[in-house]
Design an enzyme around this catalytic site. Sequence first.
Site, PDB file in Angstrom:
ATOM      1  N   HIS A   1       1.563   4.852  -2.780  1.00 26.35           N
ATOM      2  CA  HIS A   1       2.007   6.146  -2.363  1.00 26.35           C
ATOM      3  C   HIS A   1       3.309   6.863  -2.887  1.00 26.35           C
ATOM      4  O   HIS A   1       3.627   7.627  -3.732  1.00 26.35           O
ATOM      5  CB  HIS A   1       1.759   6.084  -0.453  1.00 26.35           C
ATOM      6  CG  HIS A   1       0.113   5.910  -0.116  1.00 26.35           C
ATOM      7  ND1 HIS A   1      -0.474   6.793  -0.691  1.00 26.35           N
ATOM      8  CD2 HIS A   1      -0.783   5.330   0.539  1.00 26.35           C
ATOM      9  CE1 HIS A   1      -2.159   6.653  -0.333  1.00 26.35           C
ATOM     10  NE2 HIS A   1      -1.167   5.769   0.769  1.00 26.35           N
TER      11      HIS A   1
ATOM     12  N   GLU B   1      -4.507   7.248  -2.717  1.00 25.85           N
ATOM     13  CA  GLU B   1      -5.309   6.030  -2.196  1.00 25.85           C
ATOM     14  C   GLU B   1      -5.733   5.241  -3.293  1.00 25.85           C
ATOM     15  O   GLU B   1      -5.588   3.689  -3.232  1.00 25.85           O
ATOM     16  CB  GLU B   1      -6.470   6.561  -1.635  1.00 25.85           C
ATOM     17  CG  GLU B   1      -6.674   7.035  -0.106  1.00 25.85           C
ATOM     18  CD  GLU B   1      -5.389   5.936   1.150  1.00 25.85           C
ATOM     19  OE1 GLU B   1      -6.184   5.336   0.450  1.00 25.85           O
ATOM     20  OE2 GLU B   1      -4.671   6.241   1.244  1.00 25.85           O
TER      21      GLU B   1
ATOM     22  N   HIS C   1       0.860  -1.149   0.057  1.00 23.87           N
ATOM     23  CA  HIS C   1       0.207   0.106   0.101  1.00 23.87           C
ATOM     24  C   HIS C   1       1.084   1.265  -0.323  1.00 23.87           C
ATOM     25  O   HIS C   1       0.455   2.463  -0.777  1.00 23.87           O
ATOM     26  CB  HIS C   1      -1.123   0.325   1.347  1.00 23.87           C
ATOM     27  CG  HIS C   1      -2.058   1.650   1.584  1.00 23.87           C
ATOM     28  ND1 HIS C   1      -3.076   1.395   0.950  1.00 23.87           N
ATOM     29  CD2 HIS C   1      -1.802   2.738   1.889  1.00 23.87           C
ATOM     30  CE1 HIS C   1      -2.975   2.244   1.255  1.00 23.87           C
ATOM     31  NE2 HIS C   1      -3.201   3.527   1.562  1.00 23.87           N
ATOM     32  N   GLU C   2       2.115   1.217   1.358  1.00 22.43           N
ATOM     33  CA  GLU C   2       2.792   2.204   1.118  1.00 22.43           C
ATOM     34  C   GLU C   2       3.104   2.573  -0.396  1.00 22.43           C
ATOM     35  O   GLU C   2       4.030   4.101  -0.971  1.00 22.43           O
ATOM     36  CB  GLU C   2       3.446   3.172   2.591  1.00 22.43           C
ATOM     37  CG  GLU C   2       2.690   2.206   4.124  1.00 22.43           C
ATOM     38  CD  GLU C   2       1.452   3.715   3.382  1.00 22.43           C
ATOM     39  OE1 GLU C   2       1.937   4.437   3.543  1.00 22.43           O
ATOM     40  OE2 GLU C   2       0.829   3.073   4.357  1.00 22.43           O
TER      41      GLU C   2
END
Lengths: 498, 498
Positions: B266, B292, B262-263
């Site tokens: 980003h 997101e 997830h990160e």
Amino acid sequence: MKKSYETLNSMLERSMALQTSLILFEWDNETLAPEDAGSYTNRVIGVLSEEYYRIMTDDEMGNAIEACEKEDNLSDLERAIVKAAREAREDLICIPSQEYRENAQLVADAVRIWTKAKKSEDFDSFAPTLEKVIGFKKKFASYRKKDDQKLYDVMLNEHEKDFNSELLDEFFSQLKKEIVPLLKEITEHGKEIDVSFLTGGYPVEKQKEMAEFLAKYLGFDFKKGVLSESAHPFTTNLHNHDVRITTSYHDRMDSSMFSVIHETGHGLYELGIGDDITQTSAGQGTSMGVHESQSRFFENIIGRKAAFWEPIYGKLQELYPDKLSDIPLEQFVEAINKVEPSYIRTEADELTYSLHIMIRYEMEKMIVEEDIDLKKLPDIWADKYEEYLGVRPDKASKGILQDIHWSQGMFGYFPSYALGNAFGAQLYYHMQKEMDFDELLRDEKIDVIREYLRENIHRFGKLKTSRELLKDITGEDFNPDYFIRYLKEKYRKLYGLS
Amino acid sequence: MKKSYETLNSMLERSMALQTSLILFEWDNETLAPEDAGSYTNRVIGVLSEEYYRIMTDDEMGNAIEACEKEDNLSDLERAIVKAAREAREDLICIPSQEYRENAQLVADAVRIWTKAKKSEDFDSFAPTLEKVIGFKKKFASYRKKDDQKLYDVMLNEHEKDFNSELLDEFFSQLKKEIVPLLKEITEHGKEIDVSFLTGGYPVEKQKEMAEFLAKYLGFDFKKGVLSESAHPFTTNLHNHDVRITTSYHDRMDSSMFSVIHETGHGLYELGIGDDITQTSAGQGTSMGVHESQSRFFENIIGRKAAFWEPIYGKLQELYPDKLSDIPLEQFVEAINKVEPSYIRTEADELTYSLHIMIRYEMEKMIVEEDIDLKKLPDIWADKYEEYLGVRPDKASKGILQDIHWSQGMFGYFPSYALGNAFGAQLYYHMQKEMDFDELLRDEKIDVIREYLRENIHRFGKLKTSRELLKDITGEDFNPDYFIRYLKEKYRKLYGLS
């Protein structure tokens, strides 16, 4: 708070916040920042530095300082802060903003060029940049100098107030007279000391455990501090509730142990700054020399004593049973005190360390005061190493290019390392009148020593200069005799010389 | 560069440098800073924020913006930067400096009070502070609002331009209509999925190795980035050459794996920002929602696919042979996609996640637009959880006090999480026309997917809004149908529902 002081104070808070942010960027850069971030982050740092310059040199700041100077009901602390603000402003305002910016850019480039030159063993590729750095440094010193002050003395005062080359000449000439022959005697007639067991087979994970243990053991408060890793160990702080030390881990195990003890000494100084002065211009260690006196006090004077290791050597043996279970305490203590003339300052032992500094001091005076041809520096360097230490470097990375300092324009900084040793020894002989070091260390009562230093040195921050501290504590002005005496007593005994 | 633009640019550089320093302080605080540093460092942060406010609201800035707006030979990028500067200034200048400062202080206190209230399960002790936070938030929104804009829409626009509660009502009502019944069907009639093997016996050291592997595997460039540890995973960046992600390690092994993926999503966004716009006001991800969309694209749409794991599941089995050698790939993929109604948003699965957000959205509208009695919030919260998710929290830390956001005054922020999911699904269906995801993932050609996103989204930074991006890429305005379709297709199949 008085109105005029309040105005000044709020401007100083702004400049302090900018300085704190610059410290954080520096910390981050040394410990974590990714490799390619450099030039982008440097832009940010450049803008923040200019912002600091802008606030300090603004007319508003000048007016606020003047108004405070006319105020007669300021406290001692307030007056000290006004004085520090005046000095910081005068150091900046005499430099035209254009030159300030050019110099900052030059230094950033110079460090890069030095790094490359060191890697390729090529002093000549660095010399033209060094010449420019020296040019700025001398120009800035000429702007700042008072009356017939020597340029080099201006540079010295940036790091150590109340000192000048006259005092240092005397100090270093004594060192040369006493320690150079002592070193010869040791290398020629001293007994052999084996250090081979200190290298190899010390896993980094265990070294880390020991590093943390030592910092805690000396009283480093991890609720107000951090221990990290970096290529070169250093200490920094945002304020007295955020003090950060680093170390690095090598094959030779005592390297990280003593760098942690050293940095913890710096760290304890900053942790000991009074709550009343932290985050003010008085809220830092008073000088590089006093800082080094604290770090080296813990590293050498205390940390290399047999009594220091008596209660904890067992722990070390347990941590590394394969390496140390057959090595008695006495042999370990001899090994960590071994004298060995070498090329690299940062790896030098306690006795030869100040000779490395002496060489840099002599060269800095030549560079600043005698306008020497820079191309000759590598040979002068090598000649001096041969004369004082008996070793002649055969490449630049082991000689003239080993230190980053000159590329950063840090002339006048090196002497403080040696002064720190001398301050520490002077304190040590005085403190012996009040406490029995061996007994305290054997009983693990390091807190008594630490509290003494906190009470008499740390909490004052910049409110006293190094010479004022020495005078107030020992009743005597700076006196290098103690350091010479300390070295002679300790090392003649260690090496079995009569 | 044109003179007027040059003037503006140098002021923006100053405000950008201050913002970058604030980001660094935040990073440091979350990952490293010692426990007791808080209130001292907060003083510094407060001063730096005010410095930013000062520069942005200064007349000089206003004049520079106006001069640039009259300039007619600016480039598109320059015009965008002038516009962004105008907006950032207007958002600040409408707030009296005294209120700006009071709010900053309040939020700092509020986070502390929330932390304590959460620990002691005591919403009532937080309610009066929350009321003040909401008071400021509404006041600021009323200063900023245009014409007959709703206050909540002003707050939404701080995080997602071009969106309003009308669009969101439509989005969430569809979610409610389609996903709440789907969830009921799954919990009542879906097949059982075992996840017990994902917990316990996964040493942190090995989890760290996997985390680094996954970040690299997705294309996170460690020369321009850092992976660290923090209590709550997050991503931040100083510029496009310094992007930092964190994770945390738990008993349940897929937790750190998917937070890293997830990160990294980003992180890739910020690494993909064009060199021409980094360190300008356009040089960040365009909105929380688009951010997101990227993180969840990697985490859920790609990262939970069987094809993603096909080439690397063997590595995972090798890393944890005791745990995974008997677990076939299919069973592993089912487990990491399991749907489980739960209390905590940050631990929610892909299907229920948007329902957690829907609850917060409905409550925020009530709080901001309906002036609801705050004492009723815990019950309203519990009722909604019971209705939509079938679970009723019995304490505040599992319910109303779980998230930090409201204590920070972040109203209007939550919806972006759900929007991100919807943007991602819309992109996914469009991208399928141009590429075969399963084939690319099986062949370890993630770079093709990453480059597509970089080329079409990342490099533009803030130069396009979320709706503009969607339009330019898919040829269609925001359309939540894709997300609903994605969830229904994926989860009906996974749970064997016809």
